[in-house]
Design an enzyme around this catalytic site. Structure first.
Site, PDB file in Angstrom:
ATOM      1  N   SER A  84      20.425   7.963   6.374  1.00  0.00           N
ATOM      2  CA  SER A  84      21.776   8.711   6.683  1.00  0.00           C
ATOM      3  C   SER A  84      23.004   7.113   5.806  1.00  0.00           C
ATOM      4  O   SER A  84      23.259   7.366   5.988  1.00  0.00           O
ATOM      5  CB  SER A  84      22.342   7.693   8.220  1.00  0.00           C
ATOM      6  N   ASN A  85      22.179   6.641   5.540  1.00  0.00           N
ATOM      7  CA  ASN A  85      23.582   5.767   4.035  1.00  0.00           C
ATOM      8  C   ASN A  85      22.960   6.304   2.918  1.00  0.00           C
ATOM      9  O   ASN A  85      23.764   6.441   2.231  1.00  0.00           O
ATOM     10  CB  ASN A  85      22.455   4.113   4.204  1.00  0.00           C
ATOM     11  N   ARG A  93      -0.659  -0.756  -5.388  1.00  0.00           N
ATOM     12  CA  ARG A  93       0.774  -0.897  -4.909  1.00  0.00           C
ATOM     13  C   ARG A  93       2.107  -1.003  -6.079  1.00  0.00           C
ATOM     14  O   ARG A  93       2.484  -0.517  -7.122  1.00  0.00           O
ATOM     15  CB  ARG A  93       0.899  -1.938  -4.015  1.00  0.00           C
ATOM     16  N   MET A 136      10.924   1.238   3.037  1.00  0.00           N
ATOM     17  CA  MET A 136       9.953   1.384   4.460  1.00  0.00           C
ATOM     18  C   MET A 136       8.991   0.426   3.543  1.00  0.00           C
ATOM     19  O   MET A 136       7.381   0.732   3.756  1.00  0.00           O
ATOM     20  CB  MET A 136       9.805   1.567   5.505  1.00  0.00           C
ATOM     21  N   HIS A 145      20.404  -4.340   4.648  1.00  0.00           N
ATOM     22  CA  HIS A 145      20.124  -4.900   6.257  1.00  0.00           C
ATOM     23  C   HIS A 145      20.846  -4.823   7.206  1.00  0.00           C
ATOM     24  O   HIS A 145      21.864  -5.472   7.220  1.00  0.00           O
ATOM     25  CB  HIS A 145      19.225  -5.981   5.790  1.00  0.00           C
ATOM     26  N   ASP A 171      13.951  -9.234   2.070  1.00  0.00           N
ATOM     27  CA  ASP A 171      15.239  -9.350   3.150  1.00  0.00           C
ATOM     28  C   ASP A 171      16.387 -10.638   2.697  1.00  0.00           C
ATOM     29  O   ASP A 171      16.910 -11.308   3.133  1.00  0.00           O
ATOM     30  CB  ASP A 171      15.597  -9.263   4.617  1.00  0.00           C
ATOM     31  N   ALA A 192      28.854   0.468  10.538  1.00  0.00           N
ATOM     32  CA  ALA A 192      29.883  -0.346   9.715  1.00  0.00           C
ATOM     33  C   ALA A 192      28.492  -0.342   8.485  1.00  0.00           C
ATOM     34  O   ALA A 192      29.484  -0.712   7.188  1.00  0.00           O
ATOM     35  CB  ALA A 192      29.439  -2.184  10.458  1.00  0.00           C
TER      36      ALA A 192
HETATM   37  C1  GRF Z   1      19.404   0.899   8.254  1.00  0.00           C
HETATM   38  O1  GRF Z   1      19.620   0.479   9.725  1.00  0.00           O
HETATM   39  C2  GRF Z   1      19.286  -0.354   7.465  1.00  0.00           C
HETATM   40  O2  GRF Z   1      19.602  -0.832   6.957  1.00  0.00           O
HETATM   41  C3  GRF Z   1      17.947  -0.323   7.208  1.00  0.00           C
HETATM   42  O3  GRF Z   1      16.935   0.751   7.403  1.00  0.00           O
HETATM   43  C4  GRF Z   1      18.123   1.376   8.449  1.00  0.00           C
HETATM   44  C5  GRF Z   1      18.493   3.112   7.941  1.00  0.00           C
HETATM   45  O4  GRF Z   1      18.660   4.194   8.206  1.00  0.00           O
HETATM   46  N1  GRF Z   1      17.527  -0.977   6.068  1.00  0.00           N
HETATM   47  P1  GRF Z   1      19.105   5.053   7.540  1.00  0.00           P
HETATM   48  O5  GRF Z   1      17.790   5.742   7.086  1.00  0.00           O
HETATM   49  O6  GRF Z   1      19.803   5.150   6.122  1.00  0.00           O
HETATM   50  O7  GRF Z   1      19.353   6.236   7.724  1.00  0.00           O
END
Ligand code: GRF
Length: 227
Positions: A25-26, A77, A102, A121, A157, A185
């Protein structure tokens, strides 16, 4: 794009590669923001380490080059990170935006993109680094939480803070309701910070961040609200 608007020539727009692992979603909020003709950046590549990530299909459906790079197919890695590095370079990427990516990164990748790789984050760093952010924020009893966009460093982070947004914590919040408020937000903060970074309003020199026009206003956030 609105009819009659002239898009910024792409030569002047920063080229952004986005790393995701899931929902995305971001990433979507960044892509949507870049549709605006005067936005100073464009998304040229989306890479997911999970082939089944819903965000990947969404990016493809929007005509954005989207690549599944399954980390399980790499012996180390380092090999996986080298491939990310290569893909970003081949695509002429200027800024990498991690959006729910991740995977721990190798120092090599982080150093290659030092101050050109950013992350979001879901807490007000340096509080609540790592996973289960909202559970820990609620357990700690904070009355204000939020999100942070920062330049990536090797330690998870951490890194120079480029922007933050704060939200109140309600007495009846669950990790899910708090996560939803923070996520809303995030979707506003990340495109704004990327815009300011791409346009040079935010710059990073070593570990120091400079804000040209800063976001200064005099509002104070109270939680609980002052009636
Ligand atoms: C978000 O809350 C971001 O801050 C964190 O992982 C989540 C990812 O959500 N790092 P999306 O995949 O962007 O919906």
């Amino acid at each position: 794009m609105r009819e009659g608007t002239i898009p910024k020539p792409s030569a002047t727009r920063k080229r952004v590669g986005i790393l995701i692992s899931g929902r995305g979603s971001n990433m979507m909020s960044l892509v949507e923001a870049t549709q605006s003709p005067d936005y100073p950046a464009e998304v040229v590549l989306v890479v997911s380490n999970r082939p089944e990530a819903p965000g990947l299909a969404w990016a493809k459906s929007r005509g954005i080059p989207a690549i599944a790079l399954d980390h399980k197919g790499y012996r180390s890695r380092e090999e996986f990170d080298d491939q990310i590095d290569r893909l970003m370079k081949v695509s002429g990427v200027d800024i990498i935006a991690c959006a729910g990516f991740m995977r721990l990164m190798t120092p090599g990748l982080v150093e290659n993109w030092r101050n050109r790789m950013i992350n979001i984050h879901p807490s007000l760093l340096p509080s609540f680094k790592g996973l289960n952010t909202h559970e820990r924020a609620l357990a700690a009893g904070v009355r204000i939480s939020g999100c942070t966009v920062h330049a990536v460093r090797h330690e998870v982070d951490t890194g120079p803070i480029l922007g933050q947004a704060a939200v109140p914590v309600r007495g009846d919040d669950t990790p899910e309701t708090l996560a939803a408020r923070v996520l809303a937000a995030e979707h506003k903060l990340y495109p704004e910070v990327l815009k300011q970074l791409a346009s040079g309003q935010i710059s990073i020199d070593g570990d120091t961040v400079a804000f040209k026009d800063s976001f200064i206003n005099n509002s104070v956030i109270f939680s609980p609200a002052i009636c």
